[in-house]
Design a protein around this motif. Structure first.
Motif, PDB file in Angstrom:
ATOM      1  N   TYR A 169      33.373   8.570   9.364  1.00 45.14           N
ATOM      2  CA  TYR A 169      33.318   9.808   8.567  1.00 45.14           C
ATOM      3  C   TYR A 169      32.354  10.846   9.138  1.00 45.14           C
ATOM      4  O   TYR A 169      31.976  11.787   8.453  1.00 45.14           O
ATOM      5  CB  TYR A 169      33.005   9.535   7.091  1.00 45.14           C
ATOM      6  N   ALA A 170      32.006  10.694  10.425  1.00 46.41           N
ATOM      7  CA  ALA A 170      31.264  11.787  11.068  1.00 46.41           C
ATOM      8  C   ALA A 170      32.172  12.999  11.195  1.00 46.41           C
ATOM      9  O   ALA A 170      31.764  14.133  10.936  1.00 46.41           O
ATOM     10  CB  ALA A 170      30.759  11.346  12.431  1.00 46.41           C
ATOM     11  N   ASP A 171      33.410  12.785  11.619  1.00 48.50           N
ATOM     12  CA  ASP A 171      34.446  13.830  11.675  1.00 48.50           C
ATOM     13  C   ASP A 171      33.939  15.133  12.300  1.00 48.50           C
ATOM     14  O   ASP A 171      34.147  16.227  11.769  1.00 48.50           O
ATOM     15  CB  ASP A 171      34.996  14.108  10.278  1.00 48.50           C
ATOM     16  N   GLY A 172      33.257  14.980  13.422  1.00 52.84           N
ATOM     17  CA  GLY A 172      32.756  16.160  14.104  1.00 52.84           C
ATOM     18  C   GLY A 172      31.610  16.849  13.397  1.00 52.84           C
ATOM     19  O   GLY A 172      31.240  17.974  13.746  1.00 52.84           O
ATOM     20  N   TYR A 205      31.212  17.547   7.425  1.00 54.38           N
ATOM     21  CA  TYR A 205      30.655  17.348   6.081  1.00 54.38           C
ATOM     22  C   TYR A 205      29.142  17.585   6.085  1.00 54.38           C
ATOM     23  O   TYR A 205      28.595  18.209   5.168  1.00 54.38           O
ATOM     24  CB  TYR A 205      30.989  15.949   5.575  1.00 54.38           C
ATOM     25  N   ALA A 206      28.476  17.099   7.123  1.00 52.43           N
ATOM     26  CA  ALA A 206      27.037  17.334   7.243  1.00 52.43           C
ATOM     27  C   ALA A 206      26.751  18.821   7.414  1.00 52.43           C
ATOM     28  O   ALA A 206      25.784  19.353   6.852  1.00 52.43           O
ATOM     29  CB  ALA A 206      26.476  16.552   8.430  1.00 52.43           C
ATOM     30  N   GLN A 207      27.581  19.514   8.181  1.00 47.45           N
ATOM     31  CA  GLN A 207      27.376  20.946   8.397  1.00 47.45           C
ATOM     32  C   GLN A 207      27.408  21.718   7.085  1.00 47.45           C
ATOM     33  O   GLN A 207      26.575  22.608   6.850  1.00 47.45           O
ATOM     34  CB  GLN A 207      28.434  21.482   9.364  1.00 47.45           C
ATOM     35  N   CYS A 208      28.340  21.387   6.227  1.00 43.20           N
ATOM     36  CA  CYS A 208      28.397  22.056   4.921  1.00 43.20           C
ATOM     37  C   CYS A 208      27.132  21.783   4.119  1.00 43.20           C
ATOM     38  O   CYS A 208      26.559  22.686   3.503  1.00 43.20           O
ATOM     39  CB  CYS A 208      29.625  21.594   4.137  1.00 43.20           C
ATOM     40  N   ALA A 209      26.696  20.527   4.106  1.00 38.64           N
ATOM     41  CA  ALA A 209      25.520  20.155   3.323  1.00 38.64           C
ATOM     42  C   ALA A 209      24.255  20.802   3.853  1.00 38.64           C
ATOM     43  O   ALA A 209      23.291  20.987   3.101  1.00 38.64           O
ATOM     44  CB  ALA A 209      25.370  18.631   3.304  1.00 38.64           C
ATOM     45  N   LEU A 210      24.243  21.172   5.135  1.00 36.68           N
ATOM     46  CA  LEU A 210      23.071  21.768   5.765  1.00 36.68           C
ATOM     47  C   LEU A 210      23.201  23.280   5.906  1.00 36.68           C
ATOM     48  O   LEU A 210      22.329  23.928   6.483  1.00 36.68           O
ATOM     49  CB  LEU A 210      22.849  21.136   7.145  1.00 36.68           C
ATOM     50  N   HIS A 211      24.284  23.855   5.388  1.00 37.91           N
ATOM     51  CA  HIS A 211      24.597  25.282   5.510  1.00 37.91           C
ATOM     52  C   HIS A 211      24.738  25.707   6.971  1.00 37.91           C
ATOM     53  O   HIS A 211      24.602  26.885   7.298  1.00 37.91           O
ATOM     54  CB  HIS A 211      23.551  26.151   4.804  1.00 37.91           C
TER      55      HIS A 211
END
Length: 568
Positions: free
Chosen positions: A86-89, A92-98
């Motif tokens: 679920y790293a998927d590039g 998801y983390a990018q959204c959570a970190l703006h």
């Protein structure tokens, strides 16, 4: 699974919203030339079919990608990964970190929305134009789709008609788009249906348009600021506060909506059998796992192995739900504290915190039996700890505040590890309860998505009063606030709620309904620190430009005269 009348699904609607952004040709925005259209079919069935395509056009987008952008960019959820799973590039983390990315699928649904506007415009033209009162519902959808674009992407073209094939479409300032949406809604409110029943469920009514206009007005200083960075919540000044009160009063006065728990408590309003019987819903998008697919909210919110018990037995939903689950959304520690802050609150039953318990697959009620995976009880951790490997190849877990001076790549994708410990970082949710009969159909669900609720409107009226509007109908900010607290059996308050009280109450009441980002920006909390969105975290951004998403790269590639939103 719901046994809905198929005609309701065919005409079920999501409101329309569409202010797109930038300079482009009409074909690039899926705006088809006027000359392609013929006379509108006269049969009732043909009219209904064409309108239905407008009503439910965004079912897929709202059922997943729009949700990801709104939920993960707020303090509600953190997008984690599991040793690459679920790293998927990093989307998801990018959204959570703006740290939004113009090529991310999470924010890449721009053209889905403009396509819906085109469909609405086609219907309006084929039915004889805006002078025909019968086009009011298509115009309402067009206004809603325009609202979505304007709220999410900022400056947008006003797609209020069909364009010729060679005609250029210019980007309008966000303030002009807001004023156009306002004028559209005011023009059609009196033309929209006022009956509220199964025949209008999921379709624009007078009250849906009023709710949308109230949302527009409460955010008026945000949308009409000189730029996306110019809005200052501390200097909030709004000429439309009394209009918010008036709109909410009309919704209340119709007597067709009810602030009440579902037949089986607050949780049951969001179960797979919800629908037109939920009187709190002013406007909702209907879904069905077979006939109206697209709703996939539960998959990322289920504990990573929650499908079953790891030994061939049922998962915590009371059965083996038949498909693998995601588990890559975890509630941020800060928002978990908001959700669980009150001494009693029926809404807390939606939250999986600490030890997970089994649910009855027939009643959806939580039991007293702990859920086990491979024989061990599963306990969720409020704090999310990231896994990383140092230069000596030693594995460590770190939460924010621990002394780490060099965050490796694993931390950038918010990796928690691919084991029970890693899967258990952060609390989860069962608000949109999943059942096997639904989930086996491509992980789709039959839970309808609320878009506007009476509870939301009451809190908007309370907010408007606290901000300076005059109370009406013997309703004060305190009485409205306590209506919300009372119906979920939460503690009432003895004085006037502060804006911060209302903000946090909105978080509890509207959790996971795609409004938290909108609220955070209005209240001045979008640049706060929460989850791993913290100053010093290497990939976290705090630029005010992040209040709107980047224009998707595919859109820019098709429209070379467009400029990317500032900051991207």
């Amino acid at each position: 699974m719901k046994k809905n009348n198929i005609s309701i699904f065919l005409a079920a609607g999501l409101v329309c919203c569409a202010a797109s952004t930038a300079l482009t040709s009409c074909t690039d925005l899926d705006v088809e030339p006027r000359g392609e259209y013929t006379e509108y079919p006269s049969s009732e069935e043909a009219v209904e079919a064409k309108m239905a395509d407008v009503y439910f056009h965004l079912r897929g987008t709202l059922g997943r990608r729009y949700m990801e952008a709104q939920a993960l960019s707020s303090d509600e959820w953190v997008g984690i990964s599991f040793d690459g799973d679920y790293a998927d590039g990093g989307i998801y983390a990018q959204c959570a970190l703006h740290n939004f990315n113009a090529s991310s699928a999470c924010t890449g649904w721009y053209e889905d929305v403009t396509s819906g506007i085109t469909k609405a415009n086609k219907v309006i033209v084929d039915m004889g134009g805006e002078e025909n009162d019968a086009t009011a519902q298509a115009r309402a959808m067009r206004a809603f789709y325009s609202f979505i674009l304007m709220d999410s992407y900022g400056d947008s073209p006003i797609l209020n008609r069909l364009f010729d094939e060679t005609e250029q479409i210019d980007r309008s300032p966000r303030a002009d788009v807001a004023r156009w949406i306002e004028s559209e809604l005011k023009a059609i409110i009196d033309l929209l249906p006022t009956n509220v029943d199964a025949s209008t469920y999921g379709k624009p009514t007078r009250y849906m348009a009023e709710a949308l206009l109230a949302k527009l007005y409460i955010n008026w200083p945000v949308y009409t600021a000189a730029s996306v960075t110019a809005y200052d919540a501390a200097a909030y000044s709004n000429e439309h506060l009394q209009d918010v009160v008036t709109l909410v009063d009309d919704i209340i006065a119709c007597g067709k909506f009810d602030l009440a728990e579902g037949a089986n408590g607050y949780r049951s309003k969001f179960w797979p059998d919800n629908g037109s019987q939920i009187k709190d819903f002013i406007y909702a998008m209907p879904y069905d796992a077979i006939t109206a697919q697209g709703f996939q909210y539960c998959r990322p919110r289920i504990w990573r192995q929650g499908r079953n018990d790891g030994n061939g037995g049922p998962g915590y939903f009371g059965s083996d739900i038949g498909q693998s689950t995601g588990g890559n959304f975890s509630i941020s520690p800060e928002f978990a504290d908001v959700l669980l802050a009150l001494s009693s609150d029926d809404r807390q039953e939606n939250i999986l915190a600490g030890k997970i318990y089994m649910y009855d697959p027939n009643t959806y009620a939580r039991t007293s039996t702990p859920y086990t995976y491979k024989g061990e009880e599963v306990v969720l951790d409020r704090t999310i700890r990231l896994k990383y490997t140092d230069k000596q190849n030693n594995t460590h877990y770190v939460e924010w505040g621990s002394p780490v001076t060099d965050y490796p790549a694993d931390c950038a994708i918010l990796n928690t590890g691919k084991d029970v410990k890693g899967w258990s970082q952060g609390y989860k949710s069962v608000k949109y309860f999943v059942i096997r009969e639904d989930f086996i159909n491509g992980r789709n669900q039959s839970n309808d998505l609320p878009i506007f609720r009476l509870a939301d409107m009451l809190l908007l009226k309370a907010e408007a009063i606290v901000r300076g509007a005059q109370p009406t109908n013997n309703q004060t900010a305190q009485s409205l606030f306590n209506q919300i607290r009372s119906y979920v059996n939460a503690p009432t308050i003895s004085g006037t709620p502060s804006l911060e009280d209302i903000y946090q109450e909105r978080g509890r009441e509207l959790f996971d309904e795609n409004w938290r980002r909108n609220d955070m920006i209005r209240y001045g909390h979008f640049e706060d620190e929460y989850g791993f969105h913290r100053r010093g975290f290497p990939t976290a951004r705090f630029d005010k430009e992040c209040r709107v998403f980047p224009i998707p790269q595919d859109v820019l590639n098709k429209n070379t005269n467009w400029k990317q939103n500032a900051g991207y």
